[in-house]
Scaffold this motif. Structure first.
Motif, short mmCIF file in Angstrom:
data_model
loop_
_atom_site.label_atom_id
_atom_site.label_comp_id
_atom_site.label_asym_id
_atom_site.label_seq_id
_atom_site.Cartn_x
_atom_site.Cartn_y
_atom_site.Cartn_z
N ARG A 1 -55.13 -45.45 -89.52
CA ARG A 1 -54.09 -46.41 -89.19
C ARG A 1 -52.70 -45.94 -89.61
NH1 ARG A 1 -56.87 -51.34 -92.24
NH2 ARG A 1 -57.37 -49.56 -93.57
N VAL A 2 -52.60 -45.36 -90.81
CA VAL A 2 -51.29 -44.90 -91.29
C VAL A 2 -50.71 -43.87 -90.33
CG1 VAL A 2 -50.11 -43.67 -93.15
CG2 VAL A 2 -51.84 -45.38 -93.70
N ALA A 3 -51.54 -42.96 -89.85
CA ALA A 3 -51.06 -41.92 -88.94
C ALA A 3 -50.52 -42.52 -87.65
CB ALA A 3 -52.17 -40.93 -88.65
N THR A 4 -51.16 -43.57 -87.13
CA THR A 4 -50.69 -44.15 -85.87
C THR A 4 -49.27 -44.69 -86.02
OG1 THR A 4 -51.65 -46.33 -86.34
CG2 THR A 4 -53.04 -44.75 -85.17
N VAL A 5 -49.00 -45.35 -87.14
CA VAL A 5 -47.65 -45.90 -87.36
C VAL A 5 -46.65 -44.78 -87.59
CG1 VAL A 5 -46.26 -47.44 -88.80
CG2 VAL A 5 -48.65 -48.01 -88.31
N THR A 6 -47.01 -43.82 -88.43
CA THR A 6 -46.10 -42.72 -88.76
C THR A 6 -45.73 -41.91 -87.52
OG1 THR A 6 -47.05 -42.56 -90.98
CG2 THR A 6 -45.80 -40.67 -90.19
N PHE A 7 -46.72 -41.55 -86.72
CA PHE A 7 -46.46 -40.75 -85.52
C PHE A 7 -45.60 -41.54 -84.53
CE2 PHE A 7 -49.21 -36.84 -85.16
CZ PHE A 7 -49.54 -36.78 -86.51
N ALA A 8 -45.89 -42.83 -84.37
CA ALA A 8 -45.10 -43.65 -83.45
C ALA A 8 -43.64 -43.70 -83.90
CB ALA A 8 -45.68 -45.06 -83.37
N LEU B 1 -41.02 -50.04 -80.30
CA LEU B 1 -40.94 -50.54 -78.92
C LEU B 1 -39.54 -50.33 -78.32
CD1 LEU B 1 -43.00 -53.86 -79.14
CD2 LEU B 1 -43.56 -51.85 -77.76
N SER B 2 -38.55 -50.13 -79.17
CA SER B 2 -37.19 -49.86 -78.68
C SER B 2 -37.10 -48.53 -77.96
CB SER B 2 -36.19 -49.90 -79.83
OG SER B 2 -36.46 -48.85 -80.76
N SER B 3 -38.15 -47.68 -78.09
CA SER B 3 -38.22 -46.41 -77.35
C SER B 3 -39.43 -46.36 -76.44
CB SER B 3 -38.24 -45.23 -78.33
OG SER B 3 -37.03 -45.13 -79.04
N SER B 4 -40.00 -47.51 -76.10
CA SER B 4 -41.19 -47.61 -75.24
C SER B 4 -42.38 -46.87 -75.84
CB SER B 4 -40.89 -47.07 -73.83
OG SER B 4 -39.97 -47.89 -73.16
N VAL B 5 -42.45 -46.87 -77.17
CA VAL B 5 -43.56 -46.28 -77.92
C VAL B 5 -44.25 -47.41 -78.68
CG1 VAL B 5 -44.18 -44.63 -79.74
CG2 VAL B 5 -42.36 -44.07 -78.11
N ALA B 6 -45.55 -47.27 -78.94
CA ALA B 6 -46.27 -48.30 -79.70
C ALA B 6 -47.44 -47.67 -80.44
CB ALA B 6 -46.75 -49.42 -78.78
N PHE B 7 -48.05 -48.47 -81.31
CA PHE B 7 -49.28 -48.06 -82.00
C PHE B 7 -50.29 -49.19 -81.89
CE2 PHE B 7 -46.31 -49.79 -85.13
CZ PHE B 7 -47.06 -50.76 -85.78
N HIS B 8 -51.58 -48.83 -82.07
CA HIS B 8 -52.68 -49.80 -81.93
C HIS B 8 -53.70 -49.49 -83.00
CE1 HIS B 8 -56.21 -51.83 -80.26
NE2 HIS B 8 -55.45 -52.40 -79.33
N GLY C 1 -45.16 -50.22 -69.21
CA GLY C 1 -43.96 -50.33 -70.02
C GLY C 1 -44.01 -49.44 -71.25
N ILE C 2 -45.12 -49.44 -71.94
CA ILE C 2 -45.31 -48.55 -73.09
C ILE C 2 -45.69 -47.18 -72.55
CG2 ILE C 2 -46.73 -48.07 -75.12
CD1 ILE C 2 -46.98 -51.10 -75.51
N ARG C 3 -44.89 -46.17 -72.86
CA ARG C 3 -45.12 -44.84 -72.31
C ARG C 3 -46.04 -44.00 -73.18
NH1 ARG C 3 -44.80 -45.32 -67.57
NH2 ARG C 3 -44.73 -43.05 -67.37
N VAL C 4 -45.95 -44.17 -74.50
CA VAL C 4 -46.79 -43.40 -75.42
C VAL C 4 -47.41 -44.38 -76.42
CG1 VAL C 4 -46.92 -41.51 -77.07
CG2 VAL C 4 -45.25 -41.41 -75.21
N LEU C 5 -48.72 -44.31 -76.57
CA LEU C 5 -49.45 -45.20 -77.47
C LEU C 5 -50.27 -44.36 -78.44
CD1 LEU C 5 -50.28 -48.05 -78.31
CD2 LEU C 5 -52.08 -47.96 -76.56
N PHE C 6 -50.05 -44.57 -79.74
CA PHE C 6 -50.82 -43.90 -80.78
C PHE C 6 -51.89 -44.87 -81.29
CE2 PHE C 6 -46.71 -41.86 -80.70
CZ PHE C 6 -47.02 -40.50 -80.80
N SER C 7 -53.13 -44.42 -81.31
CA SER C 7 -54.22 -45.35 -81.60
C SER C 7 -55.30 -44.69 -82.46
CB SER C 7 -54.85 -45.84 -80.30
OG SER C 7 -56.01 -46.61 -80.56
N THR C 8 -55.97 -45.50 -83.24
CA THR C 8 -57.22 -45.07 -83.84
C THR C 8 -58.30 -45.14 -82.76
OG1 THR C 8 -57.60 -47.34 -84.56
CG2 THR C 8 -56.57 -45.86 -86.15
N SER C 9 -59.50 -44.82 -83.11
CA SER C 9 -60.59 -44.76 -82.12
C SER C 9 -60.98 -46.12 -81.57
CB SER C 9 -61.82 -44.08 -82.73
OG SER C 9 -62.29 -44.83 -83.84
N THR C 10 -60.34 -47.20 -82.04
CA THR C 10 -60.69 -48.54 -81.55
C THR C 10 -60.53 -48.65 -80.04
OG1 THR C 10 -58.44 -49.27 -82.04
CG2 THR C 10 -60.12 -49.73 -83.69
N LEU C 11 -59.61 -47.88 -79.46
CA LEU C 11 -59.39 -47.95 -78.02
C LEU C 11 -60.37 -47.09 -77.24
CD1 LEU C 11 -55.55 -48.06 -77.29
CD2 LEU C 11 -57.24 -49.85 -77.11
#
Length: 446
Positions: free
Chosen positions: A270-277, A312-319, A339-349
């Motif tokens: 989870r930490v990596a998804t937020v940091t990378f985003a 989200l101000s750069s059309s990026v998000a995390f999950h 709308g979201i161009r790049v999504l960083f996620s754990t394996s939940t998706l």
């Protein structure tokens, strides 16, 4: 095979109209085979092994709706609460107008548990572990159920959740009512062993409706093999001139986003998804996603909201699992609409969620708890996990030409090893995990 021809299998006209509207006029090849060759609408257990995005989920949906219309209670089992929420909303929207009552039961949804206990439903979407709990407190539920659809059946090989799923399937097999079992799984080796254990017919179809280029990006060259055709090729990318793994991942995600393509990046925690985003949002200037930002500001303040507003101000998000159900729904909805161009996620998706994306980038690592040492360890993903995550790319109805599954390294030696192991090797065998599980817990459950 046209959807309209299913009328010959006593599927009601109003249901056929719903299917035409939701999936189109034609069945996909694996769906046609399930109906015509493997008796989807008849009796007997059936296991379907097919790649992600091949259309196997709709096989389970067809069987569930047909059974519900014949006064049969249906449990539709899924591995995660996010997937349970998606299926519940999808089924309720599609079939509510046809009079089919759909309920859901997960950690986030307990409001329908009394309806399930009183059997006041036609289709119940339930998370695996919640189904175990329901059967412990209300074992009589099995006497009323005629069909159980088990989505993401390949979780049998997961060291943590596999034992629970194996015991759940055992309970279904020995139940006095003998409910029909329909299992849906990504492709694994020695699948006939599982089919024999479940007394099921086995349908294996390795084709994908949309071509998928699976490969490794190294030193500016993406070397791939196509899933369907087996053709090999290369594609030029920028050479990021670094050995730092996070910079390689960020560089590839940024380049694809600048091409105007959507990207889903799988990371181990989870930490990596937020940091990378946050890192990517700070270096790429895509249009701000104002609709999502306004919607998020109207929601309750949470631990993750400020970070989500920032990216989200750069059309990026995390999950990840830190998001509230409302935040997860918002991210998934705006990713689906593009709308979201790049999504960083754990394996939940990786488990079943139908999100449109052309490109998947894999970090190649996952956290695993090693019971022998009592420690968490960062391990390489398995071949089956690679296939499941890769299958998110090139989703039908969202990508017409091809999708990409991209592992990234700066080492030509590692690139060659990954190409042979993940892209060129056979599927892993199904290996039972119950024998290595803490049996005392499962004995108490039984």
């Amino acid at each position: 095979m046209r959807v309209d021809t299913l009328e010959a299998y006593n599927v009601a006209p109003d249901v056929l109209a719903i299917w035409r509207e939701s999936v189109g006029a034609e069945l996909l090849p694996v769906q046609e085979r399930a109906v015509k060759e493997f008796g989807l609408f008849s009796q007997g257990n059936l296991i379907v092994f097919s790649p992600t995005s091949s259309g196997k989920t709709f096989i389970g949906e067809m069987a569930a709706v047909k059974a519900a219309r014949e006064n049969t209670k249906v449990f539709y089992l899924v591995p995660q609460k996010a997937l349970a929420e998606e299926k519940f909303q999808e089924f309720r929207q599609r079939y509510g107008k046809a009079g089919i009552k759909v309920v859901v039961s997960s950690r986030d949804h307990r409001e329908y548990d009394e309806d399930i206990e009183r059997r006041e439903f036609q289709i119940a979407v339930v998370v695996f572990e919640k189904m175990q709990a329901l059967l412990v407190s209300r074992p009589q539920l099995m006497e009323a159920v005629g069909l159980v659809v088990v989505d993401e059946l390949q979780l049998l090989t997961d060291p943590t959740r596999g034992p629970n799923l194996e015991l759940l399937l055992t309970k279904l097999r020995i139940a006095g009512s003998r409910p029909r079992i329909l299992g849906l799984s990504a492709v694994l080796g020695r699948s006939q062993v599982l089919a024999d254990w479940l007394g099921a017919r086995l349908l294996v179809d390795a084709r994908r409706p949309v071509e998928l280029r699976k490969g490794v990006l190294c030193c500016g060259t993406f070397t791939y093999r196509e899933h369907n055709s087996g053709a090999q090729g290369t594609e030029d990318f920028a050479d990021y001139a670094t050995e730092k793994r996070h910079e390689l991942v960020l560089g590839a995600a940024e380049e694809l986003a600048r091409r105007g393509e959507q990207v889903l990046v799988f990371l181990p925690d989870r930490v990596a998804t937020v940091t990378f985003a946050q890192l990517l949002a700070g270096r790429i200037r895509l249009p701000s996603l104002e609709a999502a930002i306004d919607e998020l500001r109207d929601q309750e303040e949470t631990h993750a909201r400020e970070a989500l507003l920032e990216v989200l101000s750069s059309s990026v998000a995390f999950h990840n699992s830190d998001l509230s159900p409302e935040e997860r729904a918002l991210v998934e909805r705006h990713f689906r609409t593009g709308g979201i161009r790049v999504l960083f996620s754990t394996s939940t998706l990786a488990m079943g969620l139908n999100l449109p994306v052309k490109n998947v980038i894999l970090d190649g690592k996952r956290w695993e708890y090693l019971r022998r040492y009592g420690r968490w360890s960062l391990e390489d993903i398995s071949k089956s996990e690679y296939e499941n995550m890769s299958g998110r790319a090139g989703r039908l109805a969202h990508t017409r030409d091809f999708g990409r599954s991209i592992l990234i390294t700066s080492s030509p030696f590692e690139a060659d090893v990954w190409l042979r192991h993940y892209v060129g090797s056979d599927f892993e065998d199904i290996v039972p995990t119950l024998r290595d599980a803490p049996l005392e817990n499962h004995v108490v459950n039984l």
